[in-house]
Design a protein around this motif. Structure first.
Motif, PDB file in Angstrom:
ATOM      1  N   SER A  59      27.900 -12.983  16.591  1.00  0.00           N
ATOM      2  CA  SER A  59      28.687 -14.194  16.393  1.00  0.00           C
ATOM      3  C   SER A  59      30.100 -13.808  15.946  1.00  0.00           C
ATOM      4  O   SER A  59      30.292 -13.366  14.806  1.00  0.00           O
ATOM      5  CB  SER A  59      27.981 -15.057  15.339  1.00  0.00           C
ATOM      6  N   TYR A  60      31.030 -13.885  16.869  1.00  0.00           N
ATOM      7  CA  TYR A  60      32.464 -13.668  16.566  1.00  0.00           C
ATOM      8  C   TYR A  60      32.738 -12.321  15.889  1.00  0.00           C
ATOM      9  O   TYR A  60      33.434 -12.259  14.878  1.00  0.00           O
ATOM     10  CB  TYR A  60      32.999 -14.802  15.680  1.00  0.00           C
ATOM     11  N   ILE A  61      32.211 -11.224  16.455  1.00  0.00           N
ATOM     12  CA  ILE A  61      32.457  -9.933  15.785  1.00  0.00           C
ATOM     13  C   ILE A  61      33.912  -9.483  15.948  1.00  0.00           C
ATOM     14  O   ILE A  61      34.452  -8.803  15.092  1.00  0.00           O
ATOM     15  CB  ILE A  61      31.504  -8.822  16.285  1.00  0.00           C
ATOM     16  N   GLN A  62      34.556  -9.842  17.041  1.00  0.00           N
ATOM     17  CA  GLN A  62      35.994  -9.571  17.228  1.00  0.00           C
ATOM     18  C   GLN A  62      36.342  -8.089  17.189  1.00  0.00           C
ATOM     19  O   GLN A  62      37.243  -7.660  16.462  1.00  0.00           O
ATOM     20  CB  GLN A  62      36.811 -10.296  16.151  1.00  0.00           C
ATOM     21  N   LEU A  63      35.616  -7.295  17.954  1.00  0.00           N
ATOM     22  CA  LEU A  63      35.911  -5.862  18.002  1.00  0.00           C
ATOM     23  C   LEU A  63      36.913  -5.568  19.110  1.00  0.00           C
ATOM     24  O   LEU A  63      36.942  -6.269  20.117  1.00  0.00           O
ATOM     25  CB  LEU A  63      34.627  -5.091  18.309  1.00  0.00           C
ATOM     26  N   PRO A  64      37.714  -4.498  18.957  1.00  0.00           N
ATOM     27  CA  PRO A  64      38.538  -4.071  20.081  1.00  0.00           C
ATOM     28  C   PRO A  64      37.644  -3.716  21.274  1.00  0.00           C
ATOM     29  O   PRO A  64      36.486  -3.316  21.084  1.00  0.00           O
ATOM     30  CB  PRO A  64      39.247  -2.810  19.562  1.00  0.00           C
ATOM     31  N   LEU A  99      23.424  -6.932   9.696  1.00  0.00           N
ATOM     32  CA  LEU A  99      24.172  -5.682   9.520  1.00  0.00           C
ATOM     33  C   LEU A  99      25.673  -5.973   9.545  1.00  0.00           C
ATOM     34  O   LEU A  99      26.137  -6.770  10.380  1.00  0.00           O
ATOM     35  CB  LEU A  99      23.858  -4.700  10.659  1.00  0.00           C
ATOM     36  N   ASP A 100      26.415  -5.317   8.678  1.00  0.00           N
ATOM     37  CA  ASP A 100      27.870  -5.503   8.656  1.00  0.00           C
ATOM     38  C   ASP A 100      28.503  -4.329   7.917  1.00  0.00           C
ATOM     39  O   ASP A 100      27.898  -3.754   7.011  1.00  0.00           O
ATOM     40  CB  ASP A 100      28.238  -6.806   7.946  1.00  0.00           C
ATOM     41  N   LEU A 101      29.758  -3.992   8.297  1.00  0.00           N
ATOM     42  CA  LEU A 101      30.402  -2.863   7.604  1.00  0.00           C
ATOM     43  C   LEU A 101      31.095  -3.263   6.318  1.00  0.00           C
ATOM     44  O   LEU A 101      31.548  -2.408   5.561  1.00  0.00           O
ATOM     45  CB  LEU A 101      31.359  -2.096   8.514  1.00  0.00           C
ATOM     46  N   THR A 123      39.952  -4.198   5.716  1.00  0.00           N
ATOM     47  CA  THR A 123      40.540  -5.471   6.142  1.00  0.00           C
ATOM     48  C   THR A 123      39.564  -6.618   5.888  1.00  0.00           C
ATOM     49  O   THR A 123      39.934  -7.659   5.349  1.00  0.00           O
ATOM     50  CB  THR A 123      40.887  -5.394   7.649  1.00  0.00           C
ATOM     51  N   TRP A 124      38.280  -6.413   6.269  1.00  0.00           N
ATOM     52  CA  TRP A 124      37.303  -7.484   6.066  1.00  0.00           C
ATOM     53  C   TRP A 124      36.953  -7.662   4.595  1.00  0.00           C
ATOM     54  O   TRP A 124      36.780  -8.790   4.119  1.00  0.00           O
ATOM     55  CB  TRP A 124      36.044  -7.243   6.914  1.00  0.00           C
ATOM     56  N   ASN A 125      36.885  -6.560   3.849  1.00  0.00           N
ATOM     57  CA  ASN A 125      36.600  -6.680   2.405  1.00  0.00           C
ATOM     58  C   ASN A 125      37.672  -7.514   1.721  1.00  0.00           C
ATOM     59  O   ASN A 125      37.373  -8.374   0.891  1.00  0.00           O
ATOM     60  CB  ASN A 125      36.547  -5.293   1.757  1.00  0.00           C
ATOM     61  N   GLY A 144      27.119  -7.788  12.693  1.00  0.00           N
ATOM     62  CA  GLY A 144      28.398  -8.242  12.133  1.00  0.00           C
ATOM     63  C   GLY A 144      28.181  -9.575  11.443  1.00  0.00           C
ATOM     64  O   GLY A 144      28.885 -10.544  11.689  1.00  0.00           O
ATOM     65  N   CYS A 145      27.165  -9.596  10.553  1.00  0.00           N
ATOM     66  CA  CYS A 145      26.693 -10.868   9.973  1.00  0.00           C
ATOM     67  C   CYS A 145      27.650 -11.438   8.943  1.00  0.00           C
ATOM     68  O   CYS A 145      27.502 -12.596   8.533  1.00  0.00           O
ATOM     69  CB  CYS A 145      25.315 -10.676   9.346  1.00  0.00           C
ATOM     70  N   GLY A 146      28.639 -10.639   8.486  1.00  0.00           N
ATOM     71  CA  GLY A 146      29.617 -11.139   7.526  1.00  0.00           C
ATOM     72  C   GLY A 146      28.960 -11.586   6.233  1.00  0.00           C
ATOM     73  O   GLY A 146      28.166 -10.852   5.625  1.00  0.00           O
ATOM     74  N   ILE A 167      26.626  -1.190   7.269  1.00  0.00           N
ATOM     75  CA  ILE A 167      26.628  -0.107   8.263  1.00  0.00           C
ATOM     76  C   ILE A 167      27.717  -0.369   9.307  1.00  0.00           C
ATOM     77  O   ILE A 167      28.026  -1.535   9.604  1.00  0.00           O
ATOM     78  CB  ILE A 167      25.224   0.010   8.932  1.00  0.00           C
ATOM     79  N   ASP A 168      28.299   0.699   9.824  1.00  0.00           N
ATOM     80  CA  ASP A 168      29.271   0.547  10.907  1.00  0.00           C
ATOM     81  C   ASP A 168      28.515   0.543  12.237  1.00  0.00           C
ATOM     82  O   ASP A 168      27.841   1.515  12.575  1.00  0.00           O
ATOM     83  CB  ASP A 168      30.278   1.702  10.863  1.00  0.00           C
ATOM     84  N   LEU A 169      28.618  -0.561  12.948  1.00  0.00           N
ATOM     85  CA  LEU A 169      27.849  -0.707  14.192  1.00  0.00           C
ATOM     86  C   LEU A 169      28.325   0.242  15.284  1.00  0.00           C
ATOM     87  O   LEU A 169      27.554   0.627  16.155  1.00  0.00           O
ATOM     88  CB  LEU A 169      27.983  -2.144  14.710  1.00  0.00           C
TER      89      LEU A 169
HETATM   90  C1  LIG Z   1      34.711 -12.926  12.247  1.00  0.00           C
HETATM   91  S1  LIG Z   1      33.533 -12.134  11.267  1.00  0.00           S
HETATM   92  C2  LIG Z   1      32.082 -12.963  11.771  1.00  0.00           C
HETATM   93  C3  LIG Z   1      31.016 -12.923  10.755  1.00  0.00           C
HETATM   94  C4  LIG Z   1      29.737 -13.634  11.149  1.00  0.00           C
HETATM   95  N1  LIG Z   1      29.146 -13.092  12.355  1.00  0.00           N
HETATM   96  C5  LIG Z   1      29.964 -15.114  11.284  1.00  0.00           C
HETATM   97  O1  LIG Z   1      29.917 -15.623  12.402  1.00  0.00           O
HETATM   98  O2  LIG Z   1      30.225 -15.742  10.261  1.00  0.00           O
HETATM   99  C6  LIG Z   1      33.391 -10.519  11.996  1.00  0.00           C
HETATM  100  C7  LIG Z   1      32.472  -9.592  11.217  1.00  0.00           C
HETATM  101  O3  LIG Z   1      32.279  -8.396  11.976  1.00  0.00           O
HETATM  102  C8  LIG Z   1      32.206  -7.328  11.057  1.00  0.00           C
HETATM  103  N2  LIG Z   1      32.530  -6.073  11.737  1.00  0.00           N
HETATM  104  C9  LIG Z   1      33.692  -5.754  12.348  1.00  0.00           C
HETATM  105  N3  LIG Z   1      33.626  -4.514  12.832  1.00  0.00           N
HETATM  106  C10 LIG Z   1      32.387  -4.032  12.516  1.00  0.00           C
HETATM  107  C11 LIG Z   1      31.719  -2.793  12.716  1.00  0.00           C
HETATM  108  N4  LIG Z   1      32.316  -1.785  13.380  1.00  0.00           N
HETATM  109  N5  LIG Z   1      30.484  -2.651  12.242  1.00  0.00           N
HETATM  110  C12 LIG Z   1      29.878  -3.656  11.557  1.00  0.00           C
HETATM  111  N6  LIG Z   1      30.457  -4.850  11.340  1.00  0.00           N
HETATM  112  C13 LIG Z   1      31.699  -5.038  11.808  1.00  0.00           C
HETATM  113  C14 LIG Z   1      33.222  -7.679   9.997  1.00  0.00           C
HETATM  114  O4  LIG Z   1      33.003  -6.988   8.789  1.00  0.00           O
HETATM  115  C15 LIG Z   1      33.029  -9.184   9.875  1.00  0.00           C
HETATM  116  O5  LIG Z   1      32.103  -9.489   8.872  1.00  0.00           O
END
Ligand SMILES: C[S@@+](CC[C@H](N)C(=O)[O-])C[C@H]1O[C@@H](n2cnc3c(N)ncnc32)[C@H](O)[C@@H]1O
Length: 387
Positions: free
Chosen positions: A294-299, A250-252, A194-196, A230-232, A276-278
């Motif tokens: 910053s805004y990782i938005q995980l469940p 780190l980011d997946l 989804t993020w890719n 989740g540095c995007g 990497i998957d966090l």
């Molecule tokens: C909304 S973006 C925010 C990116 C960045 N932190 C910023 O503020 O611009 C959320 C990021 O979290 C990463 N992410 C989501 N689930 C993740 C996981 N399980 N492990 C690592 N990264 C994850 C996504 O790939 C995405 O790049």
């Protein structure tokens, strides 16, 4: 025409906003009588999903419809709606989603309906309207009866994740609810894809400047070892590196990380980026002075795991900074994911970082421009320190 058929010329209900408040709501703990003979507490359903369709009133073949019923927008169609859920019961079950019907009719009246239509899922009676009053379900008056307007709630762990309102035509409701659950599961099961896909469209999905809340909090800090989770595409990591910090991101998403590496090279900045998957892969060690989320938005379940690991990654005296979309953004703000479970409140943060000294946790309102209109984004910021 039988009750199972739907006239083609029904008036279309409009969205009067009366269901807006339901999104993100934790359902109250109220026992509702079910056609199965048990009671159901909707605060406990939705593991992982429940679809609760609320309908005004099913008719009976041996009774006339209430006078004027077909001219009331949204009234006709409870039987076709119920049949549409009955016919897709196995599809919902395949996604782990339970289905519930709910109306103000007495349970005995509903039992006649489920037996006649061969409905296997529970239909719940809110005859006293205790549940409806508690969550302020929109109502309508018809033939001297107060009935619920038709709407469908998709619930996860007792919290409303999606509201379908108005529902029209009613016989399409089950298919639409199923599509919503299917799309949500696809995004959850493969977040990297989804993020890719999102990052493949642009190298600066969130812009190349650091997030303003991050910049406000972290400007002027003396150089330190920083971890950006989740540095995007690296907007914050690059800014932090330019401030003189030693940064790891780190980011997946391998597409996001590739963009971040390219931008670092162009800017002549040294940053360590890793795919990497966090949640499943990352093993934190106590080595960072500052951890940024910053805004990782995980469940919610995954977020708790990552927040725990973020605290572990800090050295004593180290600081964690979280900036995120607030839960209130769902129905009061703009931007951010349209899913309650990926949003946060101050209380969530206090609970999830209970082992740290919280120096700041607050809701932050920001004015943002969307399509030439100024709107308000509801965010939340937390800064905490490890003892
Ligand atoms: C909304 S973006 C925010 C990116 C960045 N932190 C910023 O503020 O611009 C959320 C990021 O979290 C990463 N992410 C989501 N689930 C993740 C996981 N399980 N492990 C690592 N990264 C994850 C996504 O790939 C995405 O790049």
């Amino acid at each position: 025409m039988t009750l199972e058929e739907l006239p083609t010329d029904l008036p279309v209900p409009i969205d009067d906003g009366a269901a807006d408040h339901l999104l993100g709501m934790h359902l109250p703990s109220i026992e509702l009588r079910s056609t199965t003979g048990d009671t159901v507490d909707l605060s406990e359903v939705g593991s992982p999903w429940a679809v609760v369709y609320v309908y005004p009133r099913t008719g009976r073949p041996d009774q006339e419809l209430p006078e004027g019923w077909e001219s009331i927008p949204g009234a006709r169609g409870c039987t076709p709606q119920t049949c549409s859920f009955r016919d897709r019961a196995s599809d919902f079950a395949a996604f782990g989603a339970e289905v519930y019907g709910l109306s103000v009719q007495a349970s005995d009246y509903q039992k006649e309906m489920v037996e006649r239509l061969h409905v296997d899922f529970p239909v719940l009676s809110d005859e006293s309207m205790e549940f409806g009053k508690s969550v302020r379900l929109p109502t309508m008056e018809a033939a001297g009866m107060t009935l619920y307007k038709r709407l469908t709630l998709i619930v996860r762990h007792g919290r409303v994740e999606h509201v379908m309102y108005p529902v029209f035509p009613p016989d399409q409701n089950a298919a639409e609810a199923l599509s919503w659950v299917r799309a949500r599961l696809a995004a959850k099961s493969d977040p990297a894809a989804t993020w890719n896909e999102r990052y493949a469209r642009s190298t600066s999905v969130f812009g190349q400047e650091p997030n303003s809340l991050v910049a406000e909090e972290l400007a002027g800090l003396s150089p330190r070892r920083v971890l950006d989770l989740g540095c995007g595409q690296g907007r914050n990591a690059l800014w932090l590196a330019a401030q003189g910090h030693e940064v790891t991101g780190l980011d997946l998403s391998d597409v996001g990380i590739a963009h971040a590496r390219e931008l670092a090279e162009v800017a002549g900045l040294e940053v360590t980026f890793e795919v990497i998957d966090l949640v499943d892969e990352w093993q934190p060690r106590e080595e960072y002075d500052l951890v940024l989320l910053s805004y990782i938005q995980l469940p919610a379940e995954s977020r708790r795991i990552v927040h725990g690991k973020a605290a572990t990654a800090l050295v004593p005296g180290g600081m964690v900074l979280v900036v995120a979309h607030h839960l209130d953004n769902l129905n009061q703000g703009v931007g951010g994911p349209p899913m309650a479970e990926a949003l946060l409140t101050e209380d969530d943060l206090v609970e999830e970082f209970a082992g740290l000294d919280i120096e700041r946790v607050e809701k932050v309102l920001r004015e943002v421009e969307r399509d030439g209109v100024t709107k308000t984004a509801h965010g939340v910021v937390m800064r905490a320190v490890k003892r």
